[in-house]
Motif scaffolding. Sequence first.
Motif, PDB file in Angstrom:
ATOM      1  N   ARG A 547     -21.249  21.341  -2.722  1.00 60.42           N
ATOM      2  CA  ARG A 547     -20.165  20.619  -2.051  1.00 60.42           C
ATOM      3  C   ARG A 547     -18.959  20.470  -2.991  1.00 60.42           C
ATOM      4  O   ARG A 547     -17.817  20.692  -2.616  1.00 60.42           O
ATOM      5  N   TYR A 548     -19.248  20.074  -4.218  1.00 60.71           N
ATOM      6  CA  TYR A 548     -18.148  19.867  -5.165  1.00 60.71           C
ATOM      7  C   TYR A 548     -17.482  21.188  -5.548  1.00 60.71           C
ATOM      8  O   TYR A 548     -16.268  21.249  -5.717  1.00 60.71           O
ATOM      9  N   ALA A 549     -18.293  22.236  -5.661  1.00 64.09           N
ATOM     10  CA  ALA A 549     -17.711  23.539  -5.986  1.00 64.09           C
ATOM     11  C   ALA A 549     -16.774  24.005  -4.865  1.00 64.09           C
ATOM     12  O   ALA A 549     -15.754  24.644  -5.104  1.00 64.09           O
ATOM     13  N   LEU A 550     -17.126  23.655  -3.639  1.00 64.96           N
ATOM     14  CA  LEU A 550     -16.365  24.121  -2.475  1.00 64.96           C
ATOM     15  C   LEU A 550     -15.188  23.201  -2.117  1.00 64.96           C
ATOM     16  O   LEU A 550     -14.428  23.477  -1.193  1.00 64.96           O
ATOM     17  N   LEU A 551     -15.036  22.106  -2.853  1.00 66.59           N
ATOM     18  CA  LEU A 551     -13.982  21.130  -2.520  1.00 66.59           C
ATOM     19  C   LEU A 551     -12.584  21.734  -2.317  1.00 66.59           C
ATOM     20  O   LEU A 551     -11.881  21.336  -1.391  1.00 66.59           O
ATOM     21  N   ASP A 626     -26.099  29.642 -10.323  1.00 63.65           N
ATOM     22  CA  ASP A 626     -25.391  29.198 -11.522  1.00 63.65           C
ATOM     23  C   ASP A 626     -24.003  28.706 -11.112  1.00 63.65           C
ATOM     24  O   ASP A 626     -23.131  29.508 -10.759  1.00 63.65           O
ATOM     25  N   PHE A 627     -23.805  27.393 -11.183  1.00 65.48           N
ATOM     26  CA  PHE A 627     -22.555  26.817 -10.698  1.00 65.48           C
ATOM     27  C   PHE A 627     -21.393  27.025 -11.660  1.00 65.48           C
ATOM     28  O   PHE A 627     -20.280  26.639 -11.370  1.00 65.48           O
ATOM     29  N   SER A 628     -21.686  27.632 -12.820  1.00 68.53           N
ATOM     30  CA  SER A 628     -20.580  27.855 -13.754  1.00 68.53           C
ATOM     31  C   SER A 628     -20.001  29.263 -13.610  1.00 68.53           C
ATOM     32  O   SER A 628     -19.016  29.599 -14.249  1.00 68.53           O
ATOM     33  N   SER A 629     -20.602  30.086 -12.767  1.00 66.66           N
ATOM     34  CA  SER A 629     -20.028  31.434 -12.553  1.00 66.66           C
ATOM     35  C   SER A 629     -20.288  31.868 -11.113  1.00 66.66           C
ATOM     36  O   SER A 629     -20.952  32.863 -10.853  1.00 66.66           O
ATOM     37  N   LEU A 630     -19.745  31.082 -10.207  1.00 69.07           N
ATOM     38  CA  LEU A 630     -20.030  31.337  -8.783  1.00 69.07           C
ATOM     39  C   LEU A 630     -19.401  32.638  -8.297  1.00 69.07           C
ATOM     40  O   LEU A 630     -19.819  33.186  -7.276  1.00 69.07           O
ATOM     41  N   GLU A 631     -18.412  33.155  -9.045  1.00 66.07           N
ATOM     42  CA  GLU A 631     -17.794  34.412  -8.593  1.00 66.07           C
ATOM     43  C   GLU A 631     -18.777  35.582  -8.661  1.00 66.07           C
ATOM     44  O   GLU A 631     -18.546  36.620  -8.061  1.00 66.07           O
ATOM     45  N   THR A 632     -19.890  35.364  -9.359  1.00 65.01           N
ATOM     46  CA  THR A 632     -20.884  36.442  -9.421  1.00 65.01           C
ATOM     47  C   THR A 632     -21.868  36.399  -8.250  1.00 65.01           C
ATOM     48  O   THR A 632     -22.754  37.236  -8.144  1.00 65.01           O
ATOM     49  N   LEU A 633     -21.721  35.416  -7.378  1.00 67.16           N
ATOM     50  CA  LEU A 633     -22.634  35.322  -6.224  1.00 67.16           C
ATOM     51  C   LEU A 633     -22.526  36.573  -5.361  1.00 67.16           C
ATOM     52  O   LEU A 633     -21.420  36.998  -5.029  1.00 67.16           O
ATOM     53  N   PRO A 663     -11.603  29.701  -1.785  1.00 71.90           N
ATOM     54  CA  PRO A 663     -11.415  29.246  -3.155  1.00 71.90           C
ATOM     55  C   PRO A 663     -12.505  28.248  -3.530  1.00 71.90           C
ATOM     56  O   PRO A 663     -12.976  27.494  -2.679  1.00 71.90           O
ATOM     57  N   PHE A 664     -12.917  28.277  -4.768  1.00 75.70           N
ATOM     58  CA  PHE A 664     -13.932  27.317  -5.229  1.00 75.70           C
ATOM     59  C   PHE A 664     -13.684  27.010  -6.698  1.00 75.70           C
ATOM     60  O   PHE A 664     -12.912  27.694  -7.364  1.00 75.70           O
ATOM     61  N   CYS A 665     -14.344  25.977  -7.179  1.00 78.51           N
ATOM     62  CA  CYS A 665     -14.290  25.628  -8.596  1.00 78.51           C
ATOM     63  C   CYS A 665     -15.635  25.931  -9.223  1.00 78.51           C
ATOM     64  O   CYS A 665     -16.669  25.599  -8.641  1.00 78.51           O
ATOM     65  N   ASN A 666     -15.622  26.501 -10.370  1.00 80.31           N
ATOM     66  CA  ASN A 666     -16.863  26.556 -11.135  1.00 80.31           C
ATOM     67  C   ASN A 666     -17.118  25.185 -11.730  1.00 80.31           C
ATOM     68  O   ASN A 666     -16.175  24.464 -12.069  1.00 80.31           O
ATOM     69  N   LYS A 681      -7.346  24.779 -10.285  1.00 81.12           N
ATOM     70  CA  LYS A 681      -7.982  25.863 -11.057  1.00 81.12           C
ATOM     71  C   LYS A 681      -9.131  26.438 -10.244  1.00 81.12           C
ATOM     72  O   LYS A 681     -10.249  25.937 -10.317  1.00 81.12           O
ATOM     73  N   VAL A 682      -8.829  27.439  -9.458  1.00 75.27           N
ATOM     74  CA  VAL A 682      -9.879  27.955  -8.585  1.00 75.27           C
ATOM     75  C   VAL A 682     -10.111  29.440  -8.810  1.00 75.27           C
ATOM     76  O   VAL A 682      -9.258  30.141  -9.354  1.00 75.27           O
ATOM     77  N   SER A 683     -11.262  29.891  -8.368  1.00 74.26           N
ATOM     78  CA  SER A 683     -11.549  31.320  -8.283  1.00 74.26           C
ATOM     79  C   SER A 683     -11.794  31.622  -6.813  1.00 74.26           C
ATOM     80  O   SER A 683     -11.970  30.705  -6.009  1.00 74.26           O
ATOM     81  N   LEU A 684     -11.842  32.890  -6.468  1.00 69.31           N
ATOM     82  CA  LEU A 684     -12.053  33.257  -5.071  1.00 69.31           C
ATOM     83  C   LEU A 684     -13.316  34.083  -4.914  1.00 69.31           C
ATOM     84  O   LEU A 684     -13.698  34.855  -5.789  1.00 69.31           O
ATOM     85  N   LEU A 685     -13.932  33.882  -3.773  1.00 70.75           N
ATOM     86  CA  LEU A 685     -15.070  34.692  -3.365  1.00 70.75           C
ATOM     87  C   LEU A 685     -14.669  35.221  -1.994  1.00 70.75           C
ATOM     88  O   LEU A 685     -14.126  34.467  -1.174  1.00 70.75           O
ATOM     89  N   GLY A 686     -14.896  36.502  -1.741  1.00 66.02           N
ATOM     90  CA  GLY A 686     -14.434  37.017  -0.450  1.00 66.02           C
ATOM     91  C   GLY A 686     -15.346  38.100   0.098  1.00 66.02           C
ATOM     92  O   GLY A 686     -16.283  38.543  -0.570  1.00 66.02           O
ATOM     93  N   PHE A 687     -15.052  38.509   1.316  1.00 61.77           N
ATOM     94  CA  PHE A 687     -15.810  39.577   1.958  1.00 61.77           C
ATOM     95  C   PHE A 687     -14.824  40.652   2.424  1.00 61.77           C
ATOM     96  O   PHE A 687     -14.186  40.524   3.465  1.00 61.77           O
ATOM     97  N   LYS A 688     -14.701  41.684   1.598  1.00 63.93           N
ATOM     98  CA  LYS A 688     -13.732  42.746   1.877  1.00 63.93           C
ATOM     99  C   LYS A 688     -14.345  43.815   2.761  1.00 63.93           C
ATOM    100  O   LYS A 688     -15.425  44.323   2.455  1.00 63.93           O
TER     101      LYS A 688
END
Length: 719
Positions: A547-551, A626-633, A663-666, A681-688
Amino acid sequence: MINLFRFGKPFNTESTVKVIPPCAETMPSNFGATISTNISFLYEYKLQKDNIIFGLGENLHGINKRGNKYVSYCSDDPNHTENKESLYGAHNFLIVYSPSEPVNNSFALFFDYPGEILFDVGFTEENKLVVSTKRKSIDLYLITADKSDSNILVSITTQFRSLIGQSYVPPLWAFGFQQSRWGYQNEKDITTVYEQYKKAGIPLDAIYLDIDYMKDFKDFTVDSERFPDLEVFAKNMKDNGIHLVPIIDAGVKIEDGYDVYEEGVSKDFFCVKEDGSVFTAAVWPGITHFPDFLNPAAREWFGNLYEKLLSKGIDGFWNDMNEPAIFYTPDAVENAFKKIKEYEGKNIGIHDFFNFRDTTNVCNLRSDYKSFYHKVPTELAGDYCSESNQSGVRATVNEKSGDSLKNQYTMVCHDDIHNLYGYNMTRSASESIEKLEKEKRVLLFSRASCIGMHRYGGIWTGDNQSWWSHLELNIKMLPSVNMCGFIYSGADTGGFGSNCSRELLLRWCQFSIFAPLFRNHAAAGTRNQELYNYENVDDFKTAIMFRYALLPYIYSEFLKAALENKLYFSPLSFEYSNDIRALEVEDQLLVGDSIMCAPVYEQNARGRYVYLPEDMGLVRITPLTDFSSLETLPVLPYKKGSYWIDIAQNEFVFFIRKDKAIPFCNLKKSNIATKDIDIKKVSLLGFKVNEERLLYTQYLDDGISKITEKSVEKRTLYL
Ligand code: MIG
């Protein structure tokens, strides 16, 4: 296109913000027939077989409201069983959607009316929608889409929402995880909750103060034995990232020396009976008076009392018992005694036995709601001055307040405007807080509500139960309340009444991750429902951490929904309206623009069927995430279609829509609160799928300053 059809001289509920001149003609017959007699109003529409009825806000049953009856009459009834027709809100907006003729035959109706309304949505007759009111005066808004609109359902809802005005936006911290329980007694209890969450490493932003923080349940008092210095305590808690959120009840205790009571009486700010005496009803504090929230002066007075807590550093409130709930009135009890005496010494037959048993039922009696009056500005009252209340009550007002007021106020029977009470209590708080807190936004939500109140606060959906069916109901109710303007909303996660199993609480948290208001709350006497009381607390931690990562996404999509009159939670049909299967899906929701959630809401289920109306990317969160590198999901591609997806009890999944990003926060550590999250300070996760680059427009602000035209930044992020 919005048209207003006016019948009689309606009460002005102040639910809308746009002034639309009433149509001179009657309603075109393809949108139904209206029958207005001298005493009542009736609307009828012949439903087509494929019509879907959306809307009606806080009510039982599915997203498609067809097949049931609903009664808008704000009700304090904690047993939300399937047979019930009224909950706490009165949300009189519905959409008739025609999948076969969407442009010509889809429309929406808003019944702007302050009292009880009956909605028979194909119950008595399967193909008939009937809406009726006891009084003849009503404003009926008809909303239709334009031929050029690409999305009929979105267009209709957005137009309606612009009619009723911008939805309330709470501070960012109110999007954190919140813990409540009826029964926290004192500083020690609250501190324990904080410490246990800390020990478990679970993020938390708020702990609630239910009625026991007050001295003898008196509004705006603090029991000094339980909370010797609330100001200091609130400050210490806030240093730990925790906001304290006290409850305010509608009823004001009758007690000599209690300033709120004495002032209210001396200024004539309480509701009165027909003979002009102040109306008395018992709720938690014992016998109380009800503030007359329909009277603007009383509203201002009561709202300013929140200062007593704001000045102690409190920055959030929940307004309860504002249907208003009535345990009993002295009048009703007197009647009950009279009736019961009639049975004394008699042989009670079978029929009499049931009557005998019912004599002691004195809760929330309709006869009580009919027995008190509000002092309403005459310009708002329409033709609502009934004959019965003219003589006694009017005379009293004039006598006490002087003759100059004679034409300015009209006494209106509570029952006729019942649904405006909770709305105006929250409006009272909001309007004062707006002035008292010059810089910041304050959390405010209510139990009873009516469309119009959405501008002043959010809602929680009241006393649900720890039942699987209520988790399912929660999923289906939230898009409906969004349609009616209530974007900041959520249910008591885990259920209020009954004992909650671990599995139910975990699955409920996995859904509430997406709900703007994410609060675990439970009734006194039930199993301790704080997450740390359950085995394998890390499974809960996974959900809350996510939840907090997705804020950044949740907050940004919330702001879009509030500022642009969109839905935050939508049924799939709002996006995929040409897809006949999508029209029937009620247990998957679009969350903002990029996510589709598919919660598990069945006991012992280790997965579920999911329907994908287009290609989507599946994201799975597990205790190993791993909530510190969610971009690797991994974002696993799925083609349009139906699938069984395995979802272990401690996992949850959601889907990213085609060519969309989030957008999410690690999270670097656990033990956090929203103050530790930097939504910039966000990173992105997407479905291209087709796009080279994905873009996401993030809405953000400092999370606390008042919302103005310029305060919200909109920035484009690329992946
Ligand atoms: O009669 O304040 O819905 O959330 O915990 C019950 C005690 C009064 C009802 C609210 C609930 C709250 C409870 N209140």
